[in-house]
Design an enzyme around this catalytic site. Structure first.
Site, PDB file in Angstrom:
ATOM      1  N   HIS A 109       0.548  -1.052   0.305  1.00 16.16           N
ATOM      2  CA  HIS A 109       0.389  -0.083  -0.234  1.00 16.16           C
ATOM      3  C   HIS A 109       0.876   1.493   0.371  1.00 16.16           C
ATOM      4  CE1 HIS A 109      -2.427  -2.589   2.011  1.00 16.16           C
ATOM      5  NE2 HIS A 109      -3.487  -2.712   2.071  1.00 16.16           N
ATOM      6  N   ASP A 112       2.608   1.897   3.526  1.00 14.65           N
ATOM      7  CA  ASP A 112       3.444   1.530   3.886  1.00 14.65           C
ATOM      8  C   ASP A 112       4.948   1.292   3.499  1.00 14.65           C
ATOM      9  OD1 ASP A 112       0.974  -0.890   4.429  1.00 14.65           O
ATOM     10  OD2 ASP A 112       1.747  -1.470   2.398  1.00 14.65           O
TER      11      ASP A 112
HETATM   12  C1  XUL Z   1      -7.601  -6.224   4.421  1.00  7.77           C
HETATM   13  C2  XUL Z   1      -7.106  -6.878   3.141  1.00  7.77           C
HETATM   14  C3  XUL Z   1      -6.298  -5.499   2.661  1.00  7.77           C
HETATM   15  C4  XUL Z   1      -6.461  -6.074   1.044  1.00  7.77           C
HETATM   16  C5  XUL Z   1      -5.255  -4.498   0.399  1.00  7.77           C
HETATM   17  O1  XUL Z   1      -8.839  -7.359   4.981  1.00  7.77           O
HETATM   18  O2  XUL Z   1      -7.163  -8.116   3.039  1.00  7.77           O
HETATM   19  O3  XUL Z   1      -4.772  -6.141   3.274  1.00  7.77           O
HETATM   20  O4  XUL Z   1      -5.223  -6.791   0.814  1.00  7.77           O
HETATM   21  O5  XUL Z   1      -5.613  -3.890   0.810  1.00  7.77           O
END
Ligand code: XUL
Ligand code: CO
Length: 444
Positions: A109, A112
Site C-alpha cells: 500500500h 506501507d
Molecule cells: C484487508 C486486506 C487488505 C487488502 C489490500 O482485509 O485484505 O490488506 O489485501 O488493501
C-alpha cells in the site's frame, strides 16, 4: 528471478541465508519441504505456477498489536525516529526478506512504503522518493511488483468511506491517493492494481444513501481506470471482495456481488477479482467457491493467500496450512489454465505471540509448502483420477439430442413440457459426493 540476495547498508536477518529446498525429510525449520521452485509440474515450474508474493503491510508494518494490547514484536528496522529514515530501513529489510525467502513478487500500500505527509503534495513527494529506491532495489534483485494499492481506510478522514464517503472533499483526497499510487505502480512495473474497499460500505442504513454511494464507487473506478490507462498501465485492475470488517457491510461483499457490479457498470475485463481466502470464509463461502465463481465468469485476477480460524468470525489472516483447501483451490485454478497475470500473495501475518524474527520466514515457508503440495496433488488428481471425467459425465444428457438443443436456446417452455411428458419419470442418478471426497483423500 530473485537471483541476488539483497543486503542494504545493514543486514537485518544475519542469522538467515537464502531458504533452501531440502525435501520432506528435513527437520530444518528454515528450509522448504515441498516448494522446489524449479521442479516441473506439467510443463511449468512450481515458481511459474504459483507466482508467490510477500506483502509489505503485515510483515513489515504490523507489530503484533490487537484491539486489546500494544505491539509485541520488536523489529530492528523500526528504530529510526524520522519517518522517512524508518521507511528506508523498512525497505532494506523488506527486500532482504523477499530475496532470502525466494519469492519473485511483492505487494504494497502507498502508506506501507512511505509516510503520509502534511499535504497532498508532501505525501506524493514522500512516496516518489521511496518508489525511486524501490525501483533500484527491484533492479538489483530481480524482484517484481505483483500489485500496488492505496490505503483508503487507515486515516481518520476515511472513517465514513473513501470513494463512497458522503463528503465530496474526502472523495477528492481518495482520488489524489489513488492517482499517486497508480503512478507508483506504473513506475515499478506493477502487473496489477488493487482496490480493497475496507471502508466502502456502511455502519447503518439509517444514515446511508447506498444507491448514491454505489454510483460514486463506479464513477471513481472508471476515472481510476482511465487515468491508469492514460499513463501506460497495461495490467489488470483488481477488486478484492470482503463482506465486512471494518464496516458492518462492505459493498464488495463477495465474488458474485463484485462480478455483477463490474458487469453492470461495464468495468469487467479492465477489472477482475482478487480472491482472499479469509474473506471468502467471512462471506460464508469456501475459498474454492470464490475462485470457482471468478473462473466461471472469466474474471479471476489474483489471490490473497491466507486462512481464517473456523471458530472466529473475523479476519485472522493466518498463514495457509490446510492442504485440503489448497488442493481444492488448485483444482479450480488448474482447470482455468493457471494463474495468468495474478499470483499468490501472502496477505497473512504471524500471531501476536510469534515474536522471534525467524517466525516471519517460518510462516511464509509453511504457506509456500502448502500450495506447492496442493499444486502437485491437484495436478495428479487431474492427470490420474477419473474426477474430471465423472464430473463431465454428470452433464452428458446435455451433450446431444434435446439437451444440446436446450443449451443452444432452441427449446421453449411448452416444448420442454412435451419432452417431460414423453420422457416419463427420470431415474434417480446418485451425486456420489462421498466418492469424490474419498478420491481427494486418496491422492493427498
Ligand atoms: C484487508 C486486506 C487488505 C487488502 C489490500 O482485509 O485484505 O490488506 O489485501 O488493501
Ligand atoms: Co487482502
Amino acid at each position: 528471478m530473485t537471483a541476488t540476495i539483497f543486503v542494504g547498508e545493514r543486514e537485518y536477518f544475519p542469522a538467515i541465508s537464502a531458504i533452501p529446498y531440502e525435501g520432506r525429510e528435513s527437520d530444518n525449520p528454515l528450509a522448504f519441504k515441498f516448494y522446489d521452485r524449479n521442479k516441473m509440474v506439467g510443463g511449468k515450474s512450481m515458481q511459474e505456477h504459483l507466482r508467490f508474493s510477500a506483502c509489505y503491510w503485515h510483515t513489515f508494518c504490523a507489530k503484533g498489536s490487537d484491539p486489546f494490547g500494544v505491539d509485541t514484536q520488536v523489529f530492528p528496522w523500526d528504530s529510526a525516529s524520522d519517518s522517512m529514515a524508518a521507511a528506508r530501513d523498512r525497505m532494506d529489510a523488506a527486500f532482504e526478506f523477499f530475496t532470502k525467502l525466494g519469492v519473485p513478487y511483492y505487494c504494497f500500500h502507498d502508506r506501507d512504503m512511505a509516510p503520509e505527509g502534511r499535504s497532498v503534495a508532501e505525501s506524493e513527494k514522500n512516496l516518489s522518493v521511496l518508489v525511486s529506491l524501490a525501483a533500484e532495489r527491484q533492479q538489483a534483485t530481480g524482484m517484481k511488483l505483483l500489485w500496488g494499492t492505496a490505503n483508503l481506510f487507515g486515516h481518520p478522514r476515511y472513517m465514513n468511506g473513501g470513494a463512497t464517503n458522503p463528503d465530496f472533499t474526502v472523495v477528492t483526497h481518495a482520488a489524489a491517493q489513488v492517482k499517486a499510487a497508480l503512478d507508483a505502480t506504473v513506475a515499478l512495473g506493477g502487473e496489477n492494481y488493487v482496490f480493497w474497499g475496507g471502508r466502502e460500505g456502511y455502519g447503518s442504513l439509517l444514515n446511508t444513501n447506498t444507491q448514491r454511494e454505489t454510483e460514486h464507487l463506479a464513477r471513481f473506478l472508471e476515472m481510476s481506470r482511465d487515468y491508469g490507462r492514460s499513463i501506460g498501465f497495461t495490467g489488470t485492475f483488481l477488486i478484492e471482495p470482503k463482506p465486512m470488517e471494518p464496516t458492518k457491510h462492505q459493498y464488495d461483499f463477495d465474488a458474485q456481488t463484485v462480478i455483477g457490479f463490474l458487469r453492470h457498470y461495464g468495468l469487467a475485463g479492465d477489472f477482475k477479482v482478487n480472491v482472499e481466502a479469509n474473506h471468502a470464509t467471512l462471506a460464508g463461502h469456501s475459498f474454492a467457491h470464490e475462485l470457482q465463481m471468478c473462473t466461471d465468469a472469466g474474471l479471476l485476477g489474483s489471490v490473497d493467500a491466507n486462512r481464517g480460524d473456523p471458530q472466529n468470525g473475523w479476519d485472522t489472516d493466518q498463514f495457509p496450512t490446510d492442504l485440503y483447501d489448497a488442493v481444492q483451490a488448485m483444482l479450480v485454478i488448474l482447470e482455468d489454465g493457471g494463474l495468468k497475470g495474478g499470483g499468490f500473495n501472502f496477505d497473512a501475518k504471524v500471531r501476536r505471540e510469534s515474536t522471534d524474527l525467524e517466525d516471519i520466514f517460518i510462516g511464509h515457508i509453511g504457506g509456500m509448502d502448502t500450495f506447492a503440495r496442493g499444486l502437485e496433488v491437484a495436478y495428479r488428481l487431474r492427470e490420474q483420477s477419473s474426477l474430471g471425467e465423472r464430473k463431465q459425465q454428470r452433464y452428458s444428457s446435455f451433450d446431444s439430442g434435446e439437451g444440446a438443443r436446450f443449451e443452444q436456446g432452441h427449446l421453449d417452455l411448452a416444448a420442454m413440457r412435451d419432452l417431460a411428458e414423453r420422457g416419463g419419470e427420470p431415474l434417480n442418478r446418485s451425486g456420489k459426493q462421498e466418492w469424490y471426497e474419498n478420491v481427494i483423500n486418496q491422492y493427498l
